[in-house]
Design an enzyme around this catalytic site. Sequence first.
Site, PDB file in Angstrom:
ATOM      1  N   HIS A 121       0.797  -1.240   0.000  1.00 18.31           N
ATOM      2  CA  HIS A 121       0.000   0.000   0.000  1.00 18.31           C
ATOM      3  C   HIS A 121       0.828   1.288   0.000  1.00 18.31           C
ATOM      4  O   HIS A 121       0.502   2.257   0.693  1.00 18.31           O
ATOM      5  CB  HIS A 121      -0.955   0.002   1.184  1.00 18.31           C
ATOM      6  CG  HIS A 121      -2.056  -1.010   1.097  1.00 18.31           C
ATOM      7  ND1 HIS A 121      -2.507  -1.520  -0.103  1.00 18.31           N
ATOM      8  CD2 HIS A 121      -2.792  -1.619   2.072  1.00 18.31           C
ATOM      9  CE1 HIS A 121      -3.489  -2.399   0.132  1.00 18.31           C
ATOM     10  NE2 HIS A 121      -3.672  -2.473   1.435  1.00 18.31           N
ATOM     11  N   HIS A 159      -9.589   2.263   0.389  1.00 19.12           N
ATOM     12  CA  HIS A 159      -9.545   1.127   1.323  1.00 19.12           C
ATOM     13  C   HIS A 159     -10.626   1.246   2.401  1.00 19.12           C
ATOM     14  O   HIS A 159     -10.360   0.997   3.587  1.00 19.12           O
ATOM     15  CB  HIS A 159      -8.163   1.054   1.966  1.00 19.12           C
ATOM     16  CG  HIS A 159      -7.752  -0.330   2.382  1.00 19.12           C
ATOM     17  ND1 HIS A 159      -8.424  -1.048   3.351  1.00 19.12           N
ATOM     18  CD2 HIS A 159      -6.735  -1.133   1.954  1.00 19.12           C
ATOM     19  CE1 HIS A 159      -7.824  -2.209   3.518  1.00 19.12           C
ATOM     20  NE2 HIS A 159      -6.796  -2.298   2.680  1.00 19.12           N
ATOM     21  N   GLU A 179     -11.575  -3.570  -2.829  1.00 17.03           N
ATOM     22  CA  GLU A 179     -10.637  -2.586  -3.366  1.00 17.03           C
ATOM     23  C   GLU A 179     -10.443  -2.810  -4.870  1.00 17.03           C
ATOM     24  O   GLU A 179      -9.845  -3.789  -5.289  1.00 17.03           O
ATOM     25  CB  GLU A 179      -9.291  -2.726  -2.648  1.00 17.03           C
ATOM     26  CG  GLU A 179      -9.375  -2.667  -1.131  1.00 17.03           C
ATOM     27  CD  GLU A 179      -8.222  -3.410  -0.480  1.00 17.03           C
ATOM     28  OE1 GLU A 179      -7.057  -3.084  -0.793  1.00 17.03           O
ATOM     29  OE2 GLU A 179      -8.482  -4.333   0.323  1.00 17.03           O
TER      30      GLU A 179
END
Length: 384
Positions: free
Chosen positions: A139, A212, A348
């Site tokens: 991420h 997210h 996502e």
Amino acid sequence: MKKIILMLVCLPMFVFACKGSKNVEETTVTPPPSSITKSSFGQTRDSIAVDMYTLKNENGMEVKIITYGGIITNWTAPDKNGKYEDIVLGFDSISGYMRGSPYFGALIGRFGNRIAKGKFSINGQQYTLAGNNMGNHLHGGLKGFDKVVWKAEPMEGKEPALKLTYLSKDMEEGYPGNLNCTVIYTLTADNSVKIDYSATTDKETIVNLTNHSYFNLNANQGTILDHMVTLNSDKYLPVSRTLIPTGELRPVANTPFDFTTPYAVGARINDTTDQQIVFGGGYDHAYILKGDGKLNLAATVVAPSSGRKMEVFTTEPAIQFYSGNFLDGKLTGKNGVKYVKRSGLCLESEHYPDAPNQPAFPSVALKPGETYKTSTVYKFSVVK
């Protein structure tokens, strides 16, 4: 608390009509107009001001977004009785998000999901990123897009929209190129939130942006194990023990990963006879979508007790279904709620995990002169 209210639609509050007699008066009440409200949400540790923008439509749906991480902190949706309640996990204050949030509601970049061993190459040059998840890169790194303050600009129009921009400088978190990013959140009249992502670069790089948000359609009461999920996908990406895709596109048929028809999240989530369930601690896998660049239906979630229904449409080639396996009750969220294991689920929209290292996967490369563009829509309705 100082507030600046930007009214996007101006409607009269009352319309009076006389029928037959001056003593007979009929009153019609119009719904409240759409709006964006700006307020303060505190400061970062570096004393940078963080603003909150509340988007509201005519129906009463509200979406609250802060400039720190572009985070959606609150998101209301109606249940089968018409009651609007918050359906995303998050915190009441900026300190909660800075203290170790598992990406609640955040914009993710430069690269959503995992990159094996934090390494990738472009034109023979290797780049090294932070190994912040079991030796892999996750991420965007130690300070990804979820931990920076975005510049915000309300957009004029009939529907409330917020444009966020951020310049990720060359070699920030190890990524090459100055990356100019724009994300637009739009709240529509049909209780949808559209997220449009775009980016340009001055040097070849990689990019894979997503949001997210953790959803609990029972208004954050209990877990999401009763949520009925349908995924418009017949293949998923199996992973290694450290959750890196093996490169195989595996059919979901006859496995706990088959959500081509509605299934409760909890029905097969503890099936330890399936190695992939064991590796993920539940569901933490990318599902393969059409990926034709059009806005296609990717997922549907229904909470039977509340009647809330969420549909996810995206132009992306994959969607990561994560069932909140790493929540453990140590985080206290909004209104004092303890976020226990599987308190929320994530869907996502994205390109494939570890795509920079797997040539058979759709490319995540972005070159100068090109524009990265993707869109995702989360639409809410009710099932009686």
